[in-house]
Design an enzyme around this catalytic site. Structure first.
Site, mmCIF file in Angstrom:
data_model
loop_
_atom_site.group_PDB
_atom_site.id
_atom_site.type_symbol
_atom_site.label_atom_id
_atom_site.label_comp_id
_atom_site.label_asym_id
_atom_site.label_seq_id
_atom_site.Cartn_x
_atom_site.Cartn_y
_atom_site.Cartn_z
ATOM 1 N N GLY A 190 -10.978 13.881 3.262
ATOM 2 C CA GLY A 190 -10.693 15.351 3.480
ATOM 3 C C GLY A 190 -11.909 16.236 2.910
ATOM 4 N N GLY A 196 -11.512 8.227 4.615
ATOM 5 C CA GLY A 196 -11.115 7.049 3.686
ATOM 6 C C GLY A 196 -10.762 5.925 4.391
ATOM 7 N N LYS A 232 -5.576 11.126 14.671
ATOM 8 C CA LYS A 232 -5.073 12.470 15.571
ATOM 9 C C LYS A 232 -6.477 13.393 15.739
ATOM 10 C CE LYS A 232 -0.718 12.516 13.401
ATOM 11 N NZ LYS A 232 -0.159 13.209 12.123
ATOM 12 N N ARG A 281 -13.822 3.386 -4.771
ATOM 13 C CA ARG A 281 -13.820 4.777 -5.511
ATOM 14 C C ARG A 281 -14.097 4.654 -7.043
ATOM 15 N NH1 ARG A 281 -9.533 8.101 -2.170
ATOM 16 N NH2 ARG A 281 -11.222 9.223 -0.827
#
Ligand code: ADP
Ligand code: MG
Length: 402
Positions: free
Chosen positions: A382, A358, A208, A37
């Site tokens: 996100g 990420g 998940k 990043r």
């Protein structure tokens, strides 16, 4: 949307420009362990500095609780940023306090100041609009404000899904411009939800189902194939009526997975073999079993070689690929092969390949894959997921308002 190039055209020499960057990198023992990043932030900073701007960078790191916390200091990031930029980086010990104000005032043309973690101030993430606006006003003041030539550039794609002071409110206070990274990320994501070239294949993994259910719901009607691996595949396998041993299972999502399987017809491809182990460790004994015969007491921690082959075949003619979420616990060597194999198949696909998430981006780098072989590696996990869910990104929407 006004871009960085518009700002440069107006001239930035002598002006203080506040840049919101995404410098949220992993640290270990005070050292940056993955500087992806930081590297992605360099082009905008370099462009501004080369044109003589006085650059003030604000960014967050981790999730401190609205007060200074040395564990989340951006200091190690300042050091790495200076190395990568090849120029000195001034570092403020606070966000908008005495140190920040003094250093911002002293900046000369072509010099850069990094402020301490913007989340050390509770105003940054506050739900109270007044509190956020007040903090944003303090940030804006560091530039001298609009009358003194102050401007704001948002280049923090990883934070554009947050209605935070340094992402959202600040853009209402200063002339605002979209940074190159945000522009490029949005352009690529538009292709994934607009008119993607077909076949369009989405590969999902990670931990998940519940994190990614909204993305599946939004993308399923648009895709030709959806390949599911990682921890989330066990809830799908359970929805098909299979035992999953001690694998990750979200019992409250089984019904949703059953619905998705029914809606998807044969679009959804699940693994047929799984690498299992009794323990979650790097020197664990492993075996590969059929996905519908996971023994009791065993955890599924990676997809097996037959599944990798099937996923690769499903990717072989893809003209658009979006991959989010590792296929297994790639952080441990015995469970990294699935992610590596699928990542290689993604790069081999003939069309545009986009990596979001990420951990997926970290996996690409950690497994030594060629980052340039992917069409685009998103810096915002996100943010890219929310975009693909069909949600508006507040940090982008506010840039569109003039
Ligand atoms: P991303 O950040 O790319 O969106 P996630 O955060 O959803 O990805 O998930 C990444 C994590 O999922 C990794 O830490 C990886 O170890 C974990 N994971 C992948 N497969 C499994 C599995 N079978 N069981 C448990 N965890 C898994
Ligand atoms: Mg993650």
């Amino acid at each position: 949307m006004r871009t960085l190039d518009d700002l440069i055209k107006h001239g930035v020499q002598g002006r203080r420009v506040l840049v919101r960057s995404d410098l949220n990198v992993p640290l270990k023992d005070g050292k940056v362990t993955d500087d992806g990043r930081i590297r992605a932030s360099l082009p905008v900073l370099t462009k501004l500095l080369d044109h003589g701007a006085r650059v003030i960078v604000t960014a967050h790191l981790g999730r401190p609780k609205g007060a200074p916390d040395p564990q989340y200091s951006l200091r190690p990031v300042a050091d790495r940023l200076a190395q990568l930029l090849g120029r000195p980086v001034e570092f403020a010990l606070d966000t908008v306090g005495e140190s920040a104000r003094l250093l911002a005032n002293e900046l000369k043309d072509g010099e850069l100041l990094l402020l301490e973690n913007v989340r050390f101030n509770a105003g940054e993430t506050s739900k109270d609009e007044g509190e956020r606006a007040e903090f944003a006003r303090c940030l804006a003041l560091l530039t001298g404000g609009e009358d003194e030539g102050g401007a704001y550039v948002d280049d923090a794609f990883g934070a554009v899904h947050r209605k935070h002071a340094s992402v959202y409110d600040i853009a209402t206070l200063l002339p605002h411009y979209c940074g190159d990274l945000v522009r490029d990320e949005v352009r690529v994501l538009e292709q994934l939800v607009g008119e993607p070239a077909r076949p369009y294949v989405v590969v999902l993994g990670g931990s998940k189902v519940s994190d990614k259910l909204a993305v599946i719901d939004n993308l399923l009607p648009k895709v030709d194939r959806l390949l599911v691996g990682g921890g989330m595949c066990f809830t799908f396998l359970a929805a098909q009526g299979h035992e999953v041993g001690d694998s990750l299972l979200e019992t409250d999502q089984v019904e949703n997975c059953r619905r998705l399987l029914a809606e998807a017809g044969d679009k959804i491809v699940l693994p047929t073999d799984i690498v299992v182990s009794a323990e979650f460790s790097a020197d664990a004994a492993t075996q590969t079993v059929a996905a519908d015969a996971i023994p009791a007491g065993q955890k599924g921690l990676d997809i097996g070689p037959r599944s990798v082959e099937a996923f690769a075949a499903a990717l072989a003619d893809a003209q658009t690929v979006f991959w989010n979420g590792p296929m297994g616990v790639f952080e441990l060597a015995p469970f990294a092969a699935g992610t590596k194999g699928v990542a290689e198949a993604v790069t081999a696909a003939p069309g545009l390949s986009v990596v979001g998430g990420g951990d997926s981006a970290a996996a690409v780098r950690a497994l030594g894959l060629d980052v340039t072989a992917f069409g685009h590696i998103s810096t915002g996990g996100g943010a890219s997921l929310e975009y693909l869910e069909g949600k508006e990104l507040p940090g982008v929407a506010v840039l569109e308002q003039v």
